[in-house]
Design an enzyme around this catalytic site. Sequence first.
Site, PDB file in Angstrom:
ATOM      1  N   CYS A 111       0.824  -1.223   0.000  1.00 24.59           N
ATOM      2  CA  CYS A 111       0.000   0.000   0.000  1.00 24.59           C
ATOM      3  C   CYS A 111       0.849   1.259   0.000  1.00 24.59           C
ATOM      4  O   CYS A 111       0.323   2.353  -0.210  1.00 24.59           O
ATOM      5  CB  CYS A 111      -0.929   0.012   1.204  1.00 24.59           C
ATOM      6  SG  CYS A 111      -2.009  -1.414   1.276  1.00 24.59           S
ATOM      7  N   HIS A 235      -3.118   7.089   3.300  1.00 26.59           N
ATOM      8  CA  HIS A 235      -3.617   5.838   2.729  1.00 26.59           C
ATOM      9  C   HIS A 235      -4.970   5.510   3.359  1.00 26.59           C
ATOM     10  O   HIS A 235      -5.105   5.476   4.585  1.00 26.59           O
ATOM     11  CB  HIS A 235      -2.597   4.724   3.011  1.00 26.59           C
ATOM     12  CG  HIS A 235      -3.119   3.360   2.705  1.00 26.59           C
ATOM     13  ND1 HIS A 235      -3.794   3.067   1.537  1.00 26.59           N
ATOM     14  CD2 HIS A 235      -3.078   2.200   3.417  1.00 26.59           C
ATOM     15  CE1 HIS A 235      -4.137   1.790   1.556  1.00 26.59           C
ATOM     16  NE2 HIS A 235      -3.730   1.250   2.677  1.00 26.59           N
ATOM     17  N   ASN A 265     -10.349   0.141   0.944  1.00 26.21           N
ATOM     18  CA  ASN A 265      -8.882   0.113   0.845  1.00 26.21           C
ATOM     19  C   ASN A 265      -8.484  -0.340  -0.562  1.00 26.21           C
ATOM     20  O   ASN A 265      -8.706  -1.500  -0.923  1.00 26.21           O
ATOM     21  CB  ASN A 265      -8.329  -0.843   1.910  1.00 26.21           C
ATOM     22  CG  ASN A 265      -6.814  -0.903   1.918  1.00 26.21           C
ATOM     23  OD1 ASN A 265      -6.158  -0.459   0.979  1.00 26.21           O
ATOM     24  ND2 ASN A 265      -6.257  -1.472   2.972  1.00 26.21           N
TER      25      ASN A 265
END
Length: 327
Positions: A111, A235, A265
Amino acid sequence: MTVTLAGAGAALPERVLSNHDFVHLDTSDEWIVQRTGIRERRRLAADASLAELATDACGRALADSGVAPRDIHQVVVATSTADRISPGMAVEIATRLGIDRPAAFDVSAGCSGFLYALDHAIAAIESGRADHVLVCGAEALSRITDHTDRNTAVLLGDGAGAVVVSRAEGGLRPSFVLGSDGTRIDLLHVQQDKLLRMRGREIFESAVDLMAGHTELVLERAGLGAEALDLFVAHQANARIIHAVRRRLGVPAERVFLNVDKVANTSSASIPLALAHAGEQQLLHPGAVLGLAAFGAGLSWGAGVITWRSPDAVRPDGELSAGRGVR
Ligand code: UT7
């Protein structure tokens, strides 16, 4: 000379899955919203091309920036779920957009991948190797999701976002830090069965420490306090994580961008998608100071400070970007 973000673009698959689409996994809309802030996510069709979706995001970022494809010197794509193992998606995206023979490659850093790719773009521009770099984050996490596991299935989404990174003549210099810790691979990984496994609670605590601590570090290196941040874009894994980080930093809620409710996500795509959505919502103004932070598999992490569309950006057709022979 400095570096700025000149434009952003987003692309999402059409299919929307709400929290109610997961109740067969012994979960509920209430649990998911309270623990994560997620309300819906997008799903790419099993036979669809992620490169095509990423191309849409990149095309929108180019249009938003005013930079022409011929002026892009490098294309970097952060992803862990590319259509094929090799070559990376960057070459296909560049060709689809009519970018003429750029340096083009993919980056895999979980990520944090988008911030790794962005840091490379900034370094390429600072070193004089490029004037304009296209940086994309694109993921079809549905390809590596265990759709029977409520611990992970409700959290993940598909999507693509992109930014154009450009040389500017003045203004704030970007300040970035990246890192990793391979002793913690077991917390989040995709093994040979090709399914993502993670220990969410342990990652939660590390994520807050890593993003808050490294954002403080890049602010300090830039000679700025948290009050200088016009928008903090972290994020988008969990709204509770982002709010815990912003409280540690002392950033007011109205200066934090959240779209995890709409997209969940999306790993590498998360920050560029958020930037594009912030732009669409008129939350970015020329010269805005952005704080960026990410964490993920590795563990890996990154944080940075960079301006949005510096008024000093070098125009694509300006003499500063012409005839540099950097290809
Ligand atoms: O992109 C970077 C990678 N990953 C992350 O950022 C994830 C970071 N972690 C998180 O976002 C959170 O830790 C989660 C959302 C994954 C979990 O939230 P939590 O508040 O940390 O819950 P927990 O792990 O402490 O679990 C609480 C309970 C457990 O049940 P027991 O053991 O207390 O009986 C889980 O089994 O919640 C249960 N649970 C669920 N219940 C209903 C886990 N997933 C679900 C679910 N629906 N979807």
